[in-house]
Design a protein around this motif. Structure first.
Motif, mmCIF file in Angstrom:
data_model
loop_
_atom_site.group_PDB
_atom_site.id
_atom_site.type_symbol
_atom_site.label_atom_id
_atom_site.label_comp_id
_atom_site.label_asym_id
_atom_site.label_seq_id
_atom_site.Cartn_x
_atom_site.Cartn_y
_atom_site.Cartn_z
ATOM 1 N N LEU A 160 -13.702 -22.820 27.341
ATOM 2 C CA LEU A 160 -14.742 -21.451 27.470
ATOM 3 C C LEU A 160 -15.976 -22.014 27.564
ATOM 4 N N LYS A 161 -16.347 -22.948 26.702
ATOM 5 C CA LYS A 161 -17.784 -23.254 26.532
ATOM 6 C C LYS A 161 -18.371 -23.849 27.824
ATOM 7 N N LEU A 171 -15.209 -24.338 14.754
ATOM 8 C CA LEU A 171 -16.280 -23.336 15.161
ATOM 9 C C LEU A 171 -17.736 -23.555 14.851
ATOM 10 N N GLN A 172 -17.620 -24.287 13.420
ATOM 11 C CA GLN A 172 -18.787 -24.708 13.066
ATOM 12 C C GLN A 172 -19.518 -25.794 14.010
ATOM 13 N N GLU A 173 -18.626 -26.563 14.523
ATOM 14 C CA GLU A 173 -19.096 -27.643 15.400
ATOM 15 C C GLU A 173 -19.634 -27.155 16.650
ATOM 16 N N HIS A 174 -18.791 -26.256 17.195
ATOM 17 C CA HIS A 174 -19.155 -25.696 18.750
ATOM 18 C C HIS A 174 -20.156 -24.440 18.759
ATOM 19 N N SER A 190 -20.330 -17.706 6.874
ATOM 20 C CA SER A 190 -21.023 -18.464 7.929
ATOM 21 C C SER A 190 -21.445 -17.830 9.251
ATOM 22 N N GLY A 191 -21.186 -16.292 9.155
ATOM 23 C CA GLY A 191 -21.641 -15.902 10.133
ATOM 24 C C GLY A 191 -20.607 -16.002 11.544
ATOM 25 N N LEU A 192 -19.800 -16.969 11.366
ATOM 26 C CA LEU A 192 -18.806 -17.293 12.646
ATOM 27 C C LEU A 192 -17.383 -16.742 12.630
ATOM 28 N N VAL A 193 -17.071 -16.178 11.642
ATOM 29 C CA VAL A 193 -15.803 -15.382 11.503
ATOM 30 C C VAL A 193 -16.057 -13.992 11.113
ATOM 31 N N THR A 208 -18.985 -16.831 26.336
ATOM 32 C CA THR A 208 -19.726 -16.753 24.972
ATOM 33 C C THR A 208 -18.831 -15.977 24.035
ATOM 34 N N THR A 209 -18.468 -16.496 22.891
ATOM 35 C CA THR A 209 -17.431 -15.952 22.155
ATOM 36 C C THR A 209 -18.270 -14.726 21.404
#
Ligand SMILES: [Zn+2]
Length: 299
Positions: free
Chosen positions: A84-85, A131-134, A174-177, A90-91
């Motif tokens: 996807l990246k 998710l954190q890494e990317h 984290s704002g990612l989930v 964009t997720t």
């Protein structure tokens, strides 16, 4: 005879000139003015909508003997994320769709949503670091009673545990989930009910009471542990009853997720946020095959 034809030709030419002159005087083509930028934007967004593929995962385990329709390996989900990246996607999370529909906040050029159901602890073990890494985002729909139980027994085992309230808080911060509601204790079948589907013979009032009491518990717990109410209800097994859409609207949900494998076209109509379709990610097929099935183009 020849002269008559010539005369007719002259008459026809003359008539054509007169008709054209009248048309010009009346301002033919006046309606074909160049649209303003705002007009173009509103027509493309409101009439055509935005294509948003939503992918659905469940459990993530390294042990390939456990792989199946609802369990993939960490490598599989990482390959999907990288695909996807690399292809410019964009997720996004449900809040992005809601802001787009209600507040006119634009969506990214190629939006995609990663969703995970049930709230397995292995989502924390294997997905969260990715998710954190990317710097990619995901939506996890939890079953409130599972998280409550595993918060009490505290056995963080990827093989069978579910996310605790502490895990949920950490991932949420984290704002990612983004966390959503997958019922409190209706994620099972039996006693005549599948998920939150209405039982045969259950009255309107009984169904409303059972459905709302159950869902509200997860609403309150997620509010307590993350600071905000979930916006979306994710139907266990995708099973829904006619009328449940009114109940979730009454409870304040702005959206719902189904398991119907189909594309989504998001418009400015708030109704389009209910029963969003999702593509289940099974093991055994390549990333390319899965993305193709979900309508995610290469290039
Ligand atoms: Zn589920």
């Amino acid at each position: 005879m020849k002269r008559i034809i010539c005369n007719w030709k002259k008459i026809l030419c003359g008539l054509l000139v007169v008709v054209l002159a009248i048309a010009l005087l009346l301002g033919w083509g006046r309606t074909k003015t160049i649209p303003t930028e705002a007009e173009v934007q509103s027509s493309t967004t409101e009439e055509e909508g935005v294509f948003v593929p939503i992918l659905m995962y469940h459990s993530i385990l390294k042990d390939t003997s456990k792989s199946g329709k609802y369990t993939v390996t960490p490598t599989t989900i990482e390959n999907d994320l990288l695909y996807l990246k690399e292809h410019g996607y964009t997720t996004i999370v449900m809040a992005d769709l809601i802001h787009y529909v209600y507040d006119d906040v634009p969506l990214p050029k190629k939006p995609v949503m990663i969703t995970l159901d049930d709230g397995y602890y292995n989502n924390y073990t294997y997905l969260f670091p990715l998710l954190q890494e990317h710097q990619m985002k995901a939506v996890i729909s939890i079953v409130g009673s599972y998280s409550q139980k595993f918060s009490e027994i505290d056995e963080p085992n990827p093989a069978y545990a579910y996310l605790t309230w502490n895990d949920i808080l950490e991932m949420s911060q984290s704002g990612l989930v983004e966390f959503q509601n997958h019922s409190y204790d209706m994620h099972h079948q039996g006693n005549g009910r599948k998920g939150t589907k209405r039982k045969w013979g259950e009255s309107d009032e009984e169904y409303r009471k059972n459905f709302e009491n159950d869902l509200q518990k997860t609403q309150d717990l997620l509010r307590q542990y993350t600071g905000s109410y979930p916006t979306t209800f994710t139907y266990p097994y995708g099973a829904s009853s006619k009328g449940s859409i009114d109940l979730i609207k009454e409870m304040g949900f702005l959206a719902s997720l189904s398991c119907y494998e189909h594309e989504n076209i998001i418009t400015k109509d708030p109704e389009c946020l209910y029963f969003l379709n999702r593509y289940n990610r099974p093991s055994g097929i390549s990333t390319e095959e899965f993305m193709k099935k979900a309508g995610i183009a290469e290039g």
